[in-house]
Design a protein around this motif. Structure first.
Motif, PDB file in Angstrom:
ATOM      1  N   LEU A  26       0.824  -1.210   0.000  1.00 18.17           N
ATOM      2  CA  LEU A  26       0.000   0.000   0.000  1.00 18.17           C
ATOM      3  C   LEU A  26       0.860   1.264   0.000  1.00 18.17           C
ATOM      4  N   SER A  27       1.962   1.247   0.729  1.00 19.06           N
ATOM      5  CA  SER A  27       2.870   2.399   0.740  1.00 19.06           C
ATOM      6  C   SER A  27       3.436   2.660  -0.645  1.00 19.06           C
ATOM      7  N   THR A  28       3.702   1.590  -1.372  1.00 17.16           N
ATOM      8  CA  THR A  28       4.205   1.741  -2.739  1.00 17.16           C
ATOM      9  C   THR A  28       3.125   2.309  -3.646  1.00 17.16           C
ATOM     10  N   CYS A  29       1.901   1.783  -3.549  1.00 16.37           N
ATOM     11  CA  CYS A  29       0.802   2.243  -4.408  1.00 16.37           C
ATOM     12  C   CYS A  29       0.455   3.700  -4.165  1.00 16.37           C
ATOM     13  N   PHE A  30       0.516   4.125  -2.897  1.00 15.65           N
ATOM     14  CA  PHE A  30       0.108   5.486  -2.555  1.00 15.65           C
ATOM     15  C   PHE A  30       1.287   6.427  -2.328  1.00 15.65           C
ATOM     16  N   ALA A  31       2.452   6.040  -2.826  1.00 14.97           N
ATOM     17  CA  ALA A  31       3.603   6.936  -2.762  1.00 14.97           C
ATOM     18  C   ALA A  31       3.297   8.178  -3.604  1.00 14.97           C
ATOM     19  N   PRO A  32       3.803   9.338  -3.208  1.00 14.02           N
ATOM     20  CA  PRO A  32       3.468  10.581  -3.922  1.00 14.02           C
ATOM     21  C   PRO A  32       3.680  10.511  -5.435  1.00 14.02           C
ATOM     22  N   HIS A  33       4.722   9.867  -5.900  1.00  8.30           N
ATOM     23  CA  HIS A  33       4.982   9.818  -7.342  1.00  8.30           C
ATOM     24  C   HIS A  33       4.064   8.834  -8.083  1.00  8.30           C
ATOM     25  N   ARG A  34       3.328   7.972  -7.349  1.00  9.67           N
ATOM     26  CA  ARG A  34       2.418   7.012  -7.984  1.00  9.67           C
ATOM     27  C   ARG A  34       0.958   7.295  -7.670  1.00  9.67           C
ATOM     28  N   LEU A  35       0.682   8.335  -6.930  1.00  9.72           N
ATOM     29  CA  LEU A  35      -0.667   8.611  -6.463  1.00  9.72           C
ATOM     30  C   LEU A  35      -1.651   8.814  -7.617  1.00  9.72           C
ATOM     31  N   ALA A  36      -1.289   9.588  -8.615  1.00  7.82           N
ATOM     32  CA  ALA A  36      -2.197   9.831  -9.756  1.00  7.82           C
ATOM     33  C   ALA A  36      -2.499   8.526 -10.491  1.00  7.82           C
ATOM     34  N   GLU A  37      -1.485   7.703 -10.695  1.00  9.56           N
ATOM     35  CA  GLU A  37      -1.681   6.414 -11.373  1.00  9.56           C
ATOM     36  C   GLU A  37      -2.593   5.496 -10.560  1.00  9.56           C
ATOM     37  N   THR A  38      -2.396   5.462  -9.240  1.00  7.36           N
ATOM     38  CA  THR A  38      -3.220   4.624  -8.378  1.00  7.36           C
ATOM     39  C   THR A  38      -4.670   5.093  -8.389  1.00  7.36           C
TER      40      THR A  38
END
Length: 125
Positions: A26-38
């Protein structure tokens, strides 16, 4: 061989064994650089909202009947006894009509939907 393997219906998984890997993912999915993609992925995974609940329920009911019909058909083709066949036909509300001119049998499911199937009669039955 793989299709004959028995699998358990459920699996026990201790919470303590799941929390660490789940938090990391979850930390990886919601990391700032991946937030838009998630967020885009979550939006794309949402069910369609314009679906008529009655139509969706009807589709599920038909799919359930199709699965039951396929199981019963497989049992009949595997040589289920004649008394069992009659019971299956009654449960399915299946009505058959014999057409002697072309030696064919037509059948109709009278429950959820009507389906006509014409098949050659085997063995004079």
């Amino acid at each position: 061989m793989a299709d004959k393997t028995e699998h358990p219906r459920n699996v026990y998984l201790a919470e303590q064994d799941l929390i660490g890997p789940l938090d990391s993912w979850l930390s990886t999915c919601f990391a700032p650089h991946r937030l838009a993609e998630t967020i885009d992925d979550l939006y794309a995974a949402q069910p369609e909202l314009n679906v008529d609940p009655g139509a969706a329920a009807a589709v599920k009911a038909v799919e359930k009947c199709d699965r039951a019909l396929e199981r019963h058909r497989a049992a009949l083709e595997a040589g289920a006894d004649i008394d069992r066949k009659a019971e299956v036909y009654r449960q399915l509300q299946l009505h058959a009509t014999y057409h002697p001119v072309n030696d064919k049998c037509g059948s109709r499911l009278m429950s959820i939907r009507t389906a006509g199937v014409i098949a050659s009669v085997r063995g004079g039955t």
